[in-house]
Design a protein around this motif. Structure first.
Motif, mmCIF file in Angstrom:
data_model
loop_
_atom_site.group_PDB
_atom_site.id
_atom_site.type_symbol
_atom_site.label_atom_id
_atom_site.label_comp_id
_atom_site.label_asym_id
_atom_site.label_seq_id
_atom_site.Cartn_x
_atom_site.Cartn_y
_atom_site.Cartn_z
ATOM 1 N N ILE A 92 -1.507 8.261 -1.796
ATOM 2 C CA ILE A 92 -0.526 7.761 -2.767
ATOM 3 C C ILE A 92 -1.152 7.592 -4.145
ATOM 4 O O ILE A 92 -0.540 7.957 -5.167
ATOM 5 C CB ILE A 92 0.084 6.442 -2.269
ATOM 6 C CG1 ILE A 92 0.741 6.617 -0.896
ATOM 7 C CG2 ILE A 92 1.105 5.916 -3.268
ATOM 8 C CD1 ILE A 92 1.893 7.570 -0.876
ATOM 9 N N TRP A 93 -2.364 7.067 -4.211
ATOM 10 C CA TRP A 93 -2.980 6.763 -5.497
ATOM 11 C C TRP A 93 -3.285 8.023 -6.308
ATOM 12 O O TRP A 93 -3.264 8.005 -7.538
ATOM 13 C CB TRP A 93 -4.242 5.952 -5.295
ATOM 14 C CG TRP A 93 -4.970 5.611 -6.548
ATOM 15 C CD1 TRP A 93 -6.173 6.077 -6.978
ATOM 16 C CD2 TRP A 93 -4.524 4.712 -7.584
ATOM 17 N NE1 TRP A 93 -6.516 5.545 -8.188
ATOM 18 C CE2 TRP A 93 -5.515 4.694 -8.586
ATOM 19 C CE3 TRP A 93 -3.383 3.930 -7.747
ATOM 20 C CZ2 TRP A 93 -5.397 3.924 -9.725
ATOM 21 C CZ3 TRP A 93 -3.273 3.160 -8.899
ATOM 22 C CH2 TRP A 93 -4.260 3.155 -9.868
ATOM 23 N N THR A 130 4.895 5.921 -10.421
ATOM 24 C CA THR A 130 4.095 5.436 -11.535
ATOM 25 C C THR A 130 2.918 4.616 -11.020
ATOM 26 O O THR A 130 2.809 4.312 -9.828
ATOM 27 C CB THR A 130 4.962 4.578 -12.466
ATOM 28 O OG1 THR A 130 5.456 3.437 -11.732
ATOM 29 C CG2 THR A 130 6.148 5.379 -12.993
ATOM 30 N N VAL A 131 2.038 4.241 -11.930
ATOM 31 C CA VAL A 131 0.863 3.451 -11.548
ATOM 32 C C VAL A 131 1.284 2.082 -11.016
ATOM 33 O O VAL A 131 0.728 1.571 -10.030
ATOM 34 C CB VAL A 131 -0.097 3.308 -12.747
ATOM 35 C CG1 VAL A 131 -1.284 2.422 -12.381
ATOM 36 C CG2 VAL A 131 -0.577 4.680 -13.207
ATOM 37 N N TYR A 137 2.979 -0.772 -4.094
ATOM 38 C CA TYR A 137 3.025 -0.181 -2.749
ATOM 39 C C TYR A 137 1.807 -0.615 -1.936
ATOM 40 O O TYR A 137 1.923 -0.961 -0.751
ATOM 41 C CB TYR A 137 3.082 1.342 -2.867
ATOM 42 C CG TYR A 137 3.260 2.059 -1.554
ATOM 43 C CD1 TYR A 137 4.530 2.372 -1.085
ATOM 44 C CD2 TYR A 137 2.166 2.437 -0.782
ATOM 45 C CE1 TYR A 137 4.702 3.037 0.119
ATOM 46 C CE2 TYR A 137 2.323 3.099 0.418
ATOM 47 C CZ TYR A 137 3.587 3.391 0.862
ATOM 48 O OH TYR A 137 3.747 4.039 2.068
ATOM 49 N N CYS A 138 0.637 -0.605 -2.567
ATOM 50 C CA CYS A 138 -0.585 -1.051 -1.884
ATOM 51 C C CYS A 138 -0.522 -2.543 -1.559
ATOM 52 O O CYS A 138 -0.906 -2.964 -0.461
ATOM 53 C CB CYS A 138 -1.799 -0.731 -2.746
ATOM 54 S SG CYS A 138 -3.378 -1.277 -2.051
ATOM 55 N N LEU A 208 10.932 -0.586 -4.533
ATOM 56 C CA LEU A 208 10.226 0.186 -5.547
ATOM 57 C C LEU A 208 11.015 1.397 -6.033
ATOM 58 O O LEU A 208 10.552 2.079 -6.957
ATOM 59 C CB LEU A 208 8.879 0.660 -4.985
ATOM 60 C CG LEU A 208 7.881 -0.432 -4.602
ATOM 61 C CD1 LEU A 208 6.626 0.182 -4.014
ATOM 62 C CD2 LEU A 208 7.534 -1.292 -5.797
ATOM 63 N N ARG A 209 12.164 1.684 -5.411
ATOM 64 C CA ARG A 209 12.973 2.872 -5.740
ATOM 65 C C ARG A 209 12.135 4.142 -5.574
ATOM 66 O O ARG A 209 12.190 5.060 -6.404
ATOM 67 C CB ARG A 209 13.517 2.777 -7.164
ATOM 68 C CG ARG A 209 14.426 1.593 -7.431
ATOM 69 C CD ARG A 209 15.737 1.720 -6.699
ATOM 70 N NE ARG A 209 16.442 2.919 -7.112
ATOM 71 C CZ ARG A 209 17.205 2.993 -8.201
ATOM 72 N NH1 ARG A 209 17.354 1.923 -8.979
ATOM 73 N NH2 ARG A 209 17.834 4.114 -8.508
ATOM 74 N N ALA A 210 11.353 4.178 -4.495
ATOM 75 C CA ALA A 210 10.529 5.344 -4.172
ATOM 76 C C ALA A 210 11.205 6.097 -3.039
ATOM 77 O O ALA A 210 11.249 5.619 -1.900
ATOM 78 C CB ALA A 210 9.117 4.917 -3.771
ATOM 79 N N ARG A 211 11.735 7.280 -3.349
ATOM 80 C CA ARG A 211 12.494 8.051 -2.375
ATOM 81 C C ARG A 211 11.685 9.246 -1.888
ATOM 82 O O ARG A 211 10.958 9.877 -2.666
ATOM 83 C CB ARG A 211 13.806 8.535 -2.985
ATOM 84 C CG ARG A 211 14.713 9.245 -1.989
ATOM 85 C CD ARG A 211 15.929 9.845 -2.661
ATOM 86 N NE ARG A 211 16.773 10.531 -1.704
ATOM 87 C CZ ARG A 211 17.841 11.262 -2.014
ATOM 88 N NH1 ARG A 211 18.190 11.382 -3.282
ATOM 89 N NH2 ARG A 211 18.557 11.856 -1.077
#
Length: 333
Positions: A92-93, A130-131, A137-138, A208-211
């Protein structure tokens, strides 16, 4: 037949030009095309990530197999957090999908960056996370799970739920149980929404609105169907066992099996003091919590390290912690 005059061509061009501009403008502003991401791929990606973490943990435990038995048991939460951090750091990072997500031809996309756009056609459009999203997320997946597992093990070892003399510990235990209940209810609601819309597998992705979208237009599985069928069969079989195993502890089943266990029920009182694993007098006696049955330290530590869901060999109750056995003096009798 007469040719049209030069002014007629100019007049016709001036009339058709606004219509052409309106048609091209309406074509460029067409509504967004909905994208259907396979729900099975997203769920399988999560399962493959869990399997990958378990494989890494198994290999890391083998490195310490020649050391003191049960040494990694007290650091199991830290070990899980370390492995999850490694997976996050190298996937992910650095803007790469996790191993399970990559096998399912998926990637994370920032849905907030697409709100100002007009059309999405293949699922390839849109930037990654984004960062700030990566860091959150972490914190949620690695730090949150570690803190919660440590809090649960500490409260179970201190027996906050059984104490009556310390009302503060009792209130904290009730608060922990309520928070867990609210989280499970919210996760269940998110699962129902995910099954309807196919977006956001868990609460972290929704916050996080991460799809998850397709990484390439081919939309092919990187895992064979034979492997997937085998995984599904074993998964359903394990879920069936988890459903049936609690029924074995019921009183009716015990009464039914009692005639076949006469040898075990006819043991003397001296056998109750022996370790149920090695059948010897415990040299360093420890008791399993919460059932309070005595074991050898190394026997109990090794079994708990080998199987996190270890059950007591005498009463089949799950062992959540272990404590040094204190011999009570009989002078007051």
């Amino acid at each position: 037949m007469t040719l049209p005059s030069h002014d007629a061509w100019i007049h016709t061009s001036n009339n058709l030009l606004p219509r052409w501009k309106s048609l091209s403008l309406s074509h460029s502003r067409q509504p967004a095309i909905p994208i259907s991401i396979s729900r099975v791929n997203q769920v399988d990606a999560a399962r493959l990530d869990v399997e990958m973490s378990a494989m890494l943990k198994e290999q890391l435990v083998k490195v310490f197999s020649l050391m003191k038995p049960g040494m990694l048991f007290q650091y199991e939460a830290e070990l899980d957090a370390f492995l999850e951090f490694l997976i996050w750091r190298f996937s992910i990072w650095v803007d790469k999908p996790t191993p399970g997500i990559a096998l399912m031809n998926l990637r994370y996309r920032d849905e907030r960056a697409l709100e100002s756009r007009d059309k999405v056609r293949t699922g390839l459009e849109g930037p990654g996370l984004t960062v700030a999203q990566k860091l959150w997320y972490c914190i949620a997946t690695v730090g949150g799970q570690y803190v919660w597992s440590r809090l649960q093990s500490f409260s179970a070892f201190r027996r906050w739920g059984d104490t009556e003399q310390r009302p503060l510990a009792r209130r904290l235990w009730i608060l922990i149980q309520r928070i867990e209940g609210i989280y499970r209810a919210a996760s269940f609601g998110n699962l129902l929404i995910f099954l309807c819309t196919g977006r956001y597998r868990n609460l972290t992705e929704r916050a996080l609105r991460a799809r998850l979208v397709y990484g390439s237009p081919n939309m092919n599985r990187a895992v064979s169907f034979e492997y997937m069928n085998r995984q599904l069969v074993w998964n359903e079989f394990s879920e069936m066992l988890l459903l049936l195993l609690p029924l074995l502890n019921s009183s009716s089943v015990k009464n039914l099996l009692r005639p076949f266990a006469k040898d075990k029920s006819s043991r003397s009182a001296e056998d109750d003091t022996a370790c149920p694993i090695c059948q010897a007098i415990p040299t360093i006696p420890y008791v399993a919590l919460p059932c309070q049955h005595r074991y050898c330290y190394y026997c109990l530590r090794t079994r708990c390290a080998a199987a996190p869901s270890f059950r007591c060999s005498r009463c089949s109750e799950p062992v959540v912690a272990m404590q040094r056995y204190m011999v009570v003096s009989s002078q007051n009798d």
